[in-house]
Design a protein around this motif. Structure first.
Motif, PDB file in Angstrom:
ATOM      1  N   GLU A  81       4.954   6.084  -0.883  1.00 45.60           N
ATOM      2  CA  GLU A  81       3.983   7.178  -1.048  1.00 45.60           C
ATOM      3  C   GLU A  81       2.588   6.747  -0.605  1.00 45.60           C
ATOM      4  O   GLU A  81       1.877   7.510   0.058  1.00 45.60           O
ATOM      5  CB  GLU A  81       3.981   7.607  -2.523  1.00 45.60           C
ATOM      6  CG  GLU A  81       3.799   9.083  -2.757  1.00 45.60           C
ATOM      7  CD  GLU A  81       4.691   9.969  -1.882  1.00 45.60           C
ATOM      8  OE1 GLU A  81       5.862   9.611  -1.645  1.00 45.60           O
ATOM      9  OE2 GLU A  81       4.186  11.009  -1.415  1.00 45.60           O
ATOM     10  N   VAL A  84       2.476   6.691   3.171  1.00 43.65           N
ATOM     11  CA  VAL A  84       2.396   8.061   3.706  1.00 43.65           C
ATOM     12  C   VAL A  84       0.952   8.562   3.608  1.00 43.65           C
ATOM     13  O   VAL A  84       0.410   9.142   4.555  1.00 43.65           O
ATOM     14  CB  VAL A  84       3.364   8.997   2.944  1.00 43.65           C
ATOM     15  CG1 VAL A  84       3.095  10.444   3.285  1.00 43.65           C
ATOM     16  CG2 VAL A  84       4.801   8.637   3.265  1.00 43.65           C
ATOM     17  N   GLN A  85       0.302   8.279   2.473  1.00 43.29           N
ATOM     18  CA  GLN A  85      -1.087   8.728   2.309  1.00 43.29           C
ATOM     19  C   GLN A  85      -2.008   8.004   3.291  1.00 43.29           C
ATOM     20  O   GLN A  85      -2.919   8.621   3.860  1.00 43.29           O
ATOM     21  CB  GLN A  85      -1.542   8.490   0.872  1.00 43.29           C
ATOM     22  CG  GLN A  85      -0.773   9.352  -0.111  1.00 43.29           C
ATOM     23  CD  GLN A  85      -1.416   9.422  -1.485  1.00 43.29           C
ATOM     24  OE1 GLN A  85      -2.488   8.878  -1.706  1.00 43.29           O
ATOM     25  NE2 GLN A  85      -0.753  10.082  -2.406  1.00 43.29           N
ATOM     26  N   ARG A 115       0.482   1.672  10.193  1.00 43.45           N
ATOM     27  CA  ARG A 115       0.131   1.662   8.766  1.00 43.45           C
ATOM     28  C   ARG A 115       1.226   1.007   7.924  1.00 43.45           C
ATOM     29  O   ARG A 115       0.953   0.287   6.978  1.00 43.45           O
ATOM     30  CB  ARG A 115      -0.126   3.091   8.259  1.00 43.45           C
ATOM     31  CG  ARG A 115      -1.422   3.699   8.723  1.00 43.45           C
ATOM     32  CD  ARG A 115      -2.608   3.096   7.972  1.00 43.45           C
ATOM     33  NE  ARG A 115      -3.009   1.840   8.568  1.00 43.45           N
ATOM     34  CZ  ARG A 115      -3.916   1.719   9.523  1.00 43.45           C
ATOM     35  NH1 ARG A 115      -4.539   2.780   9.946  1.00 43.45           N
ATOM     36  NH2 ARG A 115      -4.224   0.546  10.029  1.00 43.45           N
ATOM     37  N   ARG A 125       1.240 -10.841   1.414  1.00 44.25           N
ATOM     38  CA  ARG A 125       0.172 -11.700   0.874  1.00 44.25           C
ATOM     39  C   ARG A 125       0.148 -11.622  -0.648  1.00 44.25           C
ATOM     40  O   ARG A 125      -0.046 -12.621  -1.338  1.00 44.25           O
ATOM     41  CB  ARG A 125      -1.175 -11.279   1.455  1.00 44.25           C
ATOM     42  CG  ARG A 125      -1.394 -11.735   2.873  1.00 44.25           C
ATOM     43  CD  ARG A 125      -2.876 -11.733   3.202  1.00 44.25           C
ATOM     44  NE  ARG A 125      -3.424 -10.386   3.222  1.00 44.25           N
ATOM     45  CZ  ARG A 125      -3.511  -9.642   4.335  1.00 44.25           C
ATOM     46  NH1 ARG A 125      -3.070 -10.098   5.472  1.00 44.25           N
ATOM     47  NH2 ARG A 125      -4.038  -8.441   4.292  1.00 44.25           N
ATOM     48  N   GLN A 126       0.369 -10.404  -1.177  1.00 39.27           N
ATOM     49  CA  GLN A 126       0.355 -10.238  -2.637  1.00 39.27           C
ATOM     50  C   GLN A 126       1.475 -11.044  -3.288  1.00 39.27           C
ATOM     51  O   GLN A 126       1.270 -11.710  -4.292  1.00 39.27           O
ATOM     52  CB  GLN A 126       0.534  -8.770  -2.998  1.00 39.27           C
ATOM     53  CG  GLN A 126      -0.779  -8.048  -3.190  1.00 39.27           C
ATOM     54  CD  GLN A 126      -0.588  -6.582  -3.503  1.00 39.27           C
ATOM     55  OE1 GLN A 126       0.530  -6.108  -3.613  1.00 39.27           O
ATOM     56  NE2 GLN A 126      -1.681  -5.870  -3.628  1.00 39.27           N
ATOM     57  N   ARG A 129       0.661 -14.713  -3.780  1.00 40.59           N
ATOM     58  CA  ARG A 129      -0.334 -15.172  -4.756  1.00 40.59           C
ATOM     59  C   ARG A 129      -0.148 -14.595  -6.162  1.00 40.59           C
ATOM     60  O   ARG A 129      -0.870 -14.956  -7.072  1.00 40.59           O
ATOM     61  CB  ARG A 129      -1.743 -14.867  -4.247  1.00 40.59           C
ATOM     62  CG  ARG A 129      -2.052 -13.414  -4.118  1.00 40.59           C
ATOM     63  CD  ARG A 129      -3.533 -13.157  -4.024  1.00 40.59           C
ATOM     64  NE  ARG A 129      -3.762 -11.757  -4.283  1.00 40.59           N
ATOM     65  CZ  ARG A 129      -3.894 -10.829  -3.331  1.00 40.59           C
ATOM     66  NH1 ARG A 129      -3.846 -11.157  -2.077  1.00 40.59           N
ATOM     67  NH2 ARG A 129      -4.088  -9.572  -3.656  1.00 40.59           N
ATOM     68  N   GLU A 130       0.829 -13.709  -6.325  1.00 39.52           N
ATOM     69  CA  GLU A 130       0.993 -13.105  -7.647  1.00 39.52           C
ATOM     70  C   GLU A 130       2.360 -13.427  -8.229  1.00 39.52           C
ATOM     71  O   GLU A 130       3.339 -13.518  -7.494  1.00 39.52           O
ATOM     72  CB  GLU A 130       0.829 -11.583  -7.551  1.00 39.52           C
ATOM     73  CG  GLU A 130      -0.603 -11.186  -7.334  1.00 39.52           C
ATOM     74  CD  GLU A 130      -0.757  -9.698  -7.114  1.00 39.52           C
ATOM     75  OE1 GLU A 130       0.235  -8.968  -7.289  1.00 39.52           O
ATOM     76  OE2 GLU A 130      -1.860  -9.281  -6.773  1.00 39.52           O
TER      77      GLU A 130
ATOM     78  N   THR B   3       0.272  13.153  -3.129  1.00 40.56           N
ATOM     79  CA  THR B   3       0.215  13.384  -1.678  1.00 40.56           C
ATOM     80  C   THR B   3      -0.094  14.844  -1.349  1.00 40.56           C
ATOM     81  O   THR B   3      -0.866  15.133  -0.433  1.00 40.56           O
ATOM     82  CB  THR B   3       1.546  12.971  -1.032  1.00 40.56           C
ATOM     83  OG1 THR B   3       1.800  11.614  -1.391  1.00 40.56           O
ATOM     84  CG2 THR B   3       1.490  13.066   0.471  1.00 40.56           C
ATOM     85  N   LEU B   6      -3.706  15.396  -1.689  1.00 40.06           N
ATOM     86  CA  LEU B   6      -4.410  14.782  -0.563  1.00 40.06           C
ATOM     87  C   LEU B   6      -4.338  15.692   0.661  1.00 40.06           C
ATOM     88  O   LEU B   6      -5.346  15.932   1.341  1.00 40.06           O
ATOM     89  CB  LEU B   6      -3.795  13.412  -0.247  1.00 40.06           C
ATOM     90  CG  LEU B   6      -4.380  12.700   0.972  1.00 40.06           C
ATOM     91  CD1 LEU B   6      -5.749  12.125   0.649  1.00 40.06           C
ATOM     92  CD2 LEU B   6      -3.473  11.585   1.455  1.00 40.06           C
ATOM     93  N   ALA B 153      -8.684   1.482  13.481  1.00 42.28           N
ATOM     94  CA  ALA B 153      -7.587   1.797  12.563  1.00 42.28           C
ATOM     95  C   ALA B 153      -6.221   1.513  13.183  1.00 42.28           C
ATOM     96  O   ALA B 153      -5.208   1.666  12.527  1.00 42.28           O
ATOM     97  CB  ALA B 153      -7.671   3.262  12.165  1.00 42.28           C
ATOM     98  N   SER B 210      -9.129 -10.035   0.699  1.00 38.64           N
ATOM     99  CA  SER B 210      -7.893  -9.521   0.102  1.00 38.64           C
ATOM    100  C   SER B 210      -7.572 -10.279  -1.179  1.00 38.64           C
ATOM    101  O   SER B 210      -6.992  -9.731  -2.106  1.00 38.64           O
ATOM    102  CB  SER B 210      -6.731  -9.598   1.089  1.00 38.64           C
ATOM    103  OG  SER B 210      -6.389 -10.930   1.314  1.00 38.64           O
ATOM    104  N   ARG B 222      -8.372 -11.838 -12.806  1.00 42.59           N
ATOM    105  CA  ARG B 222      -7.378 -12.818 -13.219  1.00 42.59           C
ATOM    106  C   ARG B 222      -8.054 -14.124 -13.594  1.00 42.59           C
ATOM    107  O   ARG B 222      -9.098 -14.442 -13.088  1.00 42.59           O
ATOM    108  CB  ARG B 222      -6.388 -13.072 -12.097  1.00 42.59           C
ATOM    109  CG  ARG B 222      -5.335 -12.016 -12.083  1.00 42.59           C
ATOM    110  CD  ARG B 222      -4.524 -12.083 -10.824  1.00 42.59           C
ATOM    111  NE  ARG B 222      -5.334 -11.698  -9.700  1.00 42.59           N
ATOM    112  CZ  ARG B 222      -5.428 -12.408  -8.588  1.00 42.59           C
ATOM    113  NH1 ARG B 222      -4.809 -13.537  -8.478  1.00 42.59           N
ATOM    114  NH2 ARG B 222      -6.158 -12.006  -7.587  1.00 42.59           N
TER     115      ARG B 222
END
Lengths: 216, 222
Positions: A81, A84-85, A115, A125-126, A129-130, B3, B6, B153, B210, B222
């Motif tokens: 979702e 898509v946004q 995208r 990446r998340q 590190r998580e 959505t 949006l 973009a 990031s 954290r």
């Protein structure tokens, strides 16, 4: 390359997963998919000219299609979702780059893939590190938090009770009910300056009251 | 945000937009401006000494023509590849003249062929050279940046690199017309070096951002 993309557009659409009623019925044959692409091109061209109704219809029609496209990259429903946004926002930002003389499908798929890959990288990446939050973490955090919260709440209510009436009213209206200074002034009949002063004094008093209590 | 919400908010805030012209037309527009800048710089500096004699020399002529061709093709490639529905294959468009151009630079370096006027390589000359180079390439880079800002973009890295190559090649051609020294290496170093510097900086910085962004994503530090 463009031919490939158009084929991919058709293939994905013919899978028909959650592509919506229009898309489902329209994507049964390549001719139908091509005519849908033409419809979208026309809608997009109108949207570029400022036709908001056409734009709304276009975005509503492509959303299920984008969802099915993104599902090839992502499994998590939230990721799907969000992607898509992201795609819709990018499309909106660069909608002037679409050339109505060319098919809409490859242009849309170009943005969508970009995208989707971006999010995939971010997720990668998340993950690095998580660490996942386990039930044990949650249990300890919730227990300690709720006990502290309860103590803080009781203490605060008591401390508020100990304030002079004007200061208590000021805190109640401005901080707890989150009224603006103007609204609070109208509600109480006090001037803005005196409300500000009362709040300032009340906060100072509360601070000293609460820190005293913590010392016990 | 949902959505469908949006979509509704996007559709209600969608004023008419001016469509981009075809990429080839835009590339030609940019090249026209580059030609104007090149012409102005040549007029203000005067054509380099022995320009006609130098053009007789095959290596110099090939160098200049290949750099000009690289510039033109890289510009076209940049404008094409900046659009979402165009193939990445456009990136290969300037490859043939680029190879010829780089090999002539290599040949010149290897053969020590360039007849440098005595006392030409001084700090003053080199800094003057750099100033001319910045003056020529900066307006071209800024214009390209303005014309291609939407590509941020989509495919920023390839567009930036291809655009830098276009600016470098055009600047090198211009400089070889009115500059007494062959400053191709400096031109390439300046334009592509700056692009690589920015991309490297962005890569490191975005990673840091990031990581810091993780705090925002979770809603709690954290």
């Amino acid at each position: 390359m463009e031919h490939d993309r158009r084929r991919r557009l058709t293939l994905v659409a013919t899978e028909g997963e959650a592509t919506g009623e229009d898309a489902k019925s329209a994507s049964r044959s390549p001719e139908a998919a091509a005519s849908r692409d033409l419809d979208w091109s026309i809608l997009m061209a109108r949207a570029q000219d400022g036709d908001n109704v056409a734009y709304l219809r276009l975005l509503q029609e492509i959303a299920p299609y984008l969802r099915s496209l993104v599902r090839r990259w992502h499994k998590d429903p939230w990721d799907i979702e969000d992607t898509v946004q992201d795609i819709l926002l990018t499309l909106h930002t660069i909608r002037h780059t679409y050339d109505p003389a060319r098919p809409f499908g490859p242009w849309l798929v170009g943005i969508a893939n970009r995208r989707a890959i971006d999010r995939l990288r971010r997720r990668g990446r998340q993950v690095l590190r998580e660490a996942p939050l386990t039930v044990e973490h949650e249990a300890t955090i919730v227990a300690s938090d709720s006990r502290d919260d309860a103590l803080d709440k009781d203490g605060l209510t008591e401390a508020l009770g100990g304030l002079p009436p004007i200061q208590r009213t000021a805190i109640d209206l401005l901080k707890l009910r989150e009224m603006s200074l103007k609204e609070a002034s109208e509600a109480t009949g006090l001037s803005i300056a005196s409300l500000k002063m009362a709040t300032h004094r009340a906060l100072r008093n509360l601070r000293s009251l609460l820190s005293d209590r913590r010392d016990w | 945000m949902d959505t469908s919400d949006l979509i509704r908010s996007l559709a209600t805030n969608a004023p008419a937009v001016k469509r981009l012209r075809p990429p080839l037309v835009r590339a030609l527009g940019w090249l026209l401006l580059a030609a104007v800048i090149m012409g102005l710089m040549t007029i203000s500096h005067g054509v380099r000494p022995q320009f006609a004699e130098r053009m007789q020399d095959a290596v110099f002529a090939i160098n200049m023509i290949s750099s000009l061709l690289t510039g033109i093709l890289a510009t076209i490639a940049t404008f094409f590849v900046s659009l979402p529905d165009r193939s990445r294959g456009w990136l290969l468009l300037p490859a043939p003249p680029l190879i010829v151009w780089l090999s002539t630079i290599g040949y010149q370096c290897f053969a020590g062929w360039v007849p440098v006027p005595p006392g030409a390589i001084t700090v003053e000359a080199a800094s003057g050279c750099l100033a001319t180079l910045v003056l020529t390439s900066l307006p071209l880079s800024l214009l390209m940046l303005a014309m291609l800002r939407y590509a941020a973009a989509l495919r920023p890295t390839s567009v930036i690199l291809m655009g830098s190559l276009a600016v470098s090649a055009i600047t090198a051609t211009a400089l070889s017309m009115f500059h007494p020294l062959d400053a191709t290496a400096m031109v390439l170093g300046w334009n592509l070096g700056t692009a690589v510097l920015f991309l490297g900086g962005a890569a490191i910085f975005s990673r840091k951002m990031s990581q810091a962004g993780g705090v925002r994503d979770d809603g709690a530090p954290r």
